[in-house]
Design a protein around this motif. Structure first.
Motif, PDB file in Angstrom:
ATOM      1  N   TYR A  82      42.461  24.351  -6.260  1.00 20.67           N
ATOM      2  CA  TYR A  82      41.799  25.346  -5.971  1.00 20.67           C
ATOM      3  C   TYR A  82      40.435  24.831  -5.394  1.00 20.67           C
ATOM      4  N   GLY A  84      39.969  25.893  -1.608  1.00 26.16           N
ATOM      5  CA  GLY A  84      40.227  26.317  -0.379  1.00 26.16           C
ATOM      6  C   GLY A  84      38.923  26.532   0.620  1.00 26.16           C
ATOM      7  N   VAL A 143      45.761  25.145  10.089  1.00 31.30           N
ATOM      8  CA  VAL A 143      45.783  25.496   8.628  1.00 31.30           C
ATOM      9  C   VAL A 143      46.983  24.275   8.078  1.00 31.30           C
ATOM     10  N   SER A 147      48.881  24.988   2.281  1.00 27.96           N
ATOM     11  CA  SER A 147      47.830  25.789   1.858  1.00 27.96           C
ATOM     12  C   SER A 147      48.324  26.991   1.245  1.00 27.96           C
ATOM     13  N   ALA A 149      47.259  30.941   0.411  1.00 26.16           N
ATOM     14  CA  ALA A 149      46.306  31.786   1.142  1.00 26.16           C
ATOM     15  C   ALA A 149      46.583  33.223   0.730  1.00 26.16           C
ATOM     16  N   TYR A 158      51.503  28.026   3.205  1.00 26.73           N
ATOM     17  CA  TYR A 158      51.942  27.619   4.621  1.00 26.73           C
ATOM     18  C   TYR A 158      52.955  26.331   4.500  1.00 26.73           C
ATOM     19  N   GLU A 161      52.082  22.709   9.115  1.00 28.24           N
ATOM     20  CA  GLU A 161      50.720  23.003   9.893  1.00 28.24           C
ATOM     21  C   GLU A 161      50.967  23.946  10.752  1.00 28.24           C
ATOM     22  N   LEU A 168      41.985  31.059   2.720  1.00 25.97           N
ATOM     23  CA  LEU A 168      42.882  29.908   2.128  1.00 25.97           C
ATOM     24  C   LEU A 168      42.066  29.753   0.652  1.00 25.97           C
ATOM     25  N   ARG A 171      45.253  24.504  -2.174  1.00 29.94           N
ATOM     26  CA  ARG A 171      46.652  23.711  -1.776  1.00 29.94           C
ATOM     27  C   ARG A 171      47.485  23.259  -2.720  1.00 29.94           C
TER      28      ARG A 171
END
Length: 199
Positions: A82, A84, A143, A147, A149, A158, A161, A168, A171
């Protein structure tokens, strides 16, 4: 509910929201319907390759859109770092600190409701209406893959990319889209249950 015929053996069924779409798709899959595919989306369900239309309408007429569907899909745990870029903004929107954002996010069980936007991108429902997060006013041009989100009442990861306007949170190293998996490259298929854990 509305219905539109597409070609000789496909139907697009219109419903009132993603939860109903997921519920109807589950009913169709478990109703012994002979077809080639059932694809839920935000407000529709595409049923392709229908062999017997009467079977389709029998299931649709017996489906209760108000019934709560039990999600019995596989549980997938997603480890998240965490860090983001939008953690502080989400915290301010929720009226909590960053730790509160992490606690809320890891305390929920999400469900992969439908896929779209990019191969392997699953729209995960389960965020309460009062925690809905607005999309960014200006989407990012890049992004990173992995990620995690939020946007509106949805959570997503995601798979590659791409541009994006979601907030966000962090990751993950978990690959949600991997062609090396053969016939099942998507990790989060509709119906899968998802829990996020601190990596």
């Amino acid at each position: 509910m509305g219905a539109v015929r597409l070609g000789s053996d496909a139907w697009l069924l219109r419903v009132d929201g993603a939860e109903q779409a997921a519920s109807l798709a589950t009913a169709l899959r478990h109703g012994a319907l002979r077809c080639s595919d059932v694809v839920p989306a935000a407000t529709t369900v595409l049923v392709d390759g229908v062999e017997e239309p009467d079977e389709l309408w029998r299931i649709v007429e017996g489906w209760d859109p108000t019934a709560v569907q039990a999600h019995a899909g596989e549980l997938v745990e997603v480890p998240v770092i965490y860090d983001g870029a939008d953690l502080d903004r989400v915290a301010a929107h929720w009226g909590v600190d960053v730790g509160g954002v992490v606690a809320r996010h890891t305390g929920l069980e999400f469900v992969a409701t439908f896929s779209g936007f990019a191969p392997g991108f699953s729209y995960l429902s389960g965020l309460p209406a009062e925690w809905a997060v607005p999309r960014l006013a200006s989407p990012r041009s890049r992004v990173p893959a992995g990620s995690v989100a939020l946007a509106d009442r949805w959570c997503g990861i995601y798979p590659s990319e791409s541009p994006g306007g979601w907030s966000l949170l962090g990751r993950t190293e978990l690959a949600v889209w991997d062609l090396g998996r053969g016939e099942a490259p998507a990790l989060l298929v509709p119906g899968a249950r998802v829990r996020f854990v601190v990596a």
